[in-house]
Design an enzyme around this catalytic site. Structure first.
Site, short mmCIF file in Angstrom:
data_model
loop_
_atom_site.label_atom_id
_atom_site.label_comp_id
_atom_site.label_asym_id
_atom_site.label_seq_id
_atom_site.Cartn_x
_atom_site.Cartn_y
_atom_site.Cartn_z
N HIS A 260 0.87 -1.19 0.00
CA HIS A 260 0.00 0.00 0.00
C HIS A 260 0.90 1.24 0.00
CE1 HIS A 260 -4.16 -1.61 0.68
NE2 HIS A 260 -3.41 -2.71 0.74
N CYS B 106 -7.42 0.63 3.98
CA CYS B 106 -7.50 -0.49 4.91
C CYS B 106 -8.33 -0.02 6.09
CB CYS B 106 -6.11 -0.93 5.38
SG CYS B 106 -6.16 -2.25 6.61
ZN ZN Z 1 -4.25 -4.64 0.56
#
Ligand code: ZN
Length: 330
Positions: free
Chosen positions: A221, A252
Site C-alpha cells: 500500500h 485499509c
Molecule cells: Zn491490501
C-alpha cells in the site's frame, strides 16, 4: 560512463528482467469505496484490464456481504466476465464458505489471508493466527476436491499498528503453516503502509533463501509514498510478482489514513522506463483507470493520471532536437 536510457535495464541495480502484476483494484481497491459498483461496471473494468494484458486479476472476495457490501456481487461478476485465455481470475476467501461460493460461480483460484499480527488477527478475523491456520486444511481439501487452486497471504508482514515490527520468526511460522497444508504460493502484504525499501530487501532476501520452494507475491500500500520504492527493493531481491490497484484506489479499514495499493499505471510506467517487461499495455491500462475515476467521481492517488507519461512531455523541435525539461517549463 554510459548513461542508462529509457528501456535499458540498469546493470548497477541488478533488477529482474520481467515481472508478473496482479490487478487487485476490483477487490482491494473497491472494497474501500462507499459507492457500490454494479456488476456491469465491474465487468467492464475487469475485462478492460484483461484486454490490457494483465495476467492475474483479483476479481473480488467471497466474504460476508454484511461485512463488505461492495463484494456482495462477486459471484455475479464471475458469471458475467468474458474470460480471456491465460488470465488467472482469483478471489479472496476467509473460510470454507468462500470455497463453496467460488466453486458455485466458476472461480478457479482463491486466496486465504492471515495477519502476521496476533492483535490484528483478533480484530480482523476474531481469532488468533494459530486458529486461522487450523482452518486452512479444510479449505485446502475443499478447494482440491473442486479443482480450485489456492494461495495464501500474510498481511502486516512488514509491521502493524499494534506490534510495530513483526518478528521475522512470527512470519516464518505462518509460512510453515501454509506449507504444511500444501500452499506454496504466498503473498507478503503491507496493508499498514509501514514497509520501507531496505527492510523489504532484507526480508525478501531472507525469505527467498529460507523458502526457495515458495512462489512469492508482494503487496504494497502506498500510504507513505514508498510503494514504488518497495517494489524496486523487492525486484532487487529477485521477487517478480506484485499486486497493483487501478488508479491507486483502496485503503485499509484498520489503519487510519491508509492509502490504496500503489497505482497500476504508475508501476507499469516505472517498469517500462526501466526496461522491466510487464506484458501490459500502459495506454490501455490508463484508459481503464480513467474510466474508474469517471465512475467514482473523485480524484485518486495516481501520479500517471495526474501528470501523464514521461514520454508525453517529449516534443519535437523543428530542427529535430529534443527540448530539455527547463525549456518545457517556460
Ligand atoms: Zn491490501
Amino acid at each position: 560512463m554510459n548513461m542508462t536510457k529509457k528501456g535499458d535495464i540498469a546493470m548497477s541495480l541488478n533488477l529482474v528482467e520481467a515481472v508478473t502484476l496482479c490487478e487487485v483494484g476490483p477487490r482491494d481497491g473497491l472494497q474501500n469505496e462507499k459507492q457500490i459498483l454494479t456488476v456491469e461496471e465491474k465487468v467492464e473494468l475487469i475485462d478492460g484490464m484483461a484486454e490490457a494484458g494483465f495476467p492475474v486479476i483479483e476479481v473480488g472476495s467471497f466474504v460476508s456481504p454484511k461485512a463488505v457490501p461492495q463484494m456482495a456481487n462477486t459471484d455475479d461478476v464471475y458469471r458475467a466476465i468474458h474470460r480471456k485465455d491465460g488470465v488467472e481470475y482469483r478471489s479472496l476467501i476467509a473460510n470454507l464458505k468462500g470455497v463453496e461460493r467460488a466453486a458455485a460461480c466458476g472461480c478457479r483460484k482463491v486466496k486465504l489471508n492471515v495477519s502476521a499480527s496476533k492483535a490484528h488477527n483478533l480484530a480482523n478475523l476474531n481469532c488468533t493466527p494459530a486458529e486461522s491456520v487450523a482452518g486452512f486444511a479444510a479449505c485446502c481439501d475443499a478447494a482440491k476436491a473442486n479443482d480450485i487452486a489456492i494461495s495464501g497471504s500474510i498481511s502486516m508482514a512488514f509491521g502493524s499498528p499494534w506490534d510495530r515490527q513483526i518478528p521475522i520468526g512470527d512470519v516464518k511460522e505462518i509460512v510453515d503453516a501454509y506449507l504444511a497444508v500444501g500452499i506454496d504460493e504466498i503473498s507478503l502484504s503491507d496493508a499498514s503502509g509501514m514497509a520501507f525499501p531496505t527492510q523489504v530487501y532484507d526480508i525478501c532476501t531472507e525469505m527467498a533463501k529460507s523458502y526457495p520452494q515458495v512462489n512469492w507475491w508482494l503487496h504494497f500500500h502506498n500510504t507513505r509514498g514508498l510503494g514504488i520504492a518497495n517494489i524496486m527493493a523487492g525486484m532487487q531481491a529477485g521477487f517478480t510478482r506484485f499486486d497493483t490497484s487501478f488508479a491507486g484506489v483502496g485503503g485499509c479499514p484498520f489503519v487510519p489514513g491508509a492509502a490504496g495499493n500503489v497505482a497500476t499505471e504508475d508501476v507499469i510506467h516505472m517498469c517500462d522506463e526501466a526496461g522491466v517487461k510487464t506484458g501490459i499495455d500502459l495506454d490501455k491500462a490508463m484508459a481503464v483507470s480513467r474510466r474508474l475515476v469517471g465512475i467514482l467521481g473523485h480524484a485518486t492517488d495516481s501520479y500517471l493520471l495526474r501528470a501523464g507519461k514521461a514520454s508525453d512531455l517529449i516534443r519535437e523541435l523543428p530542427t529535430g532536437q529534443i527540448k530539455n525539461q527547463t525549456e518545457i517549463k517556460k
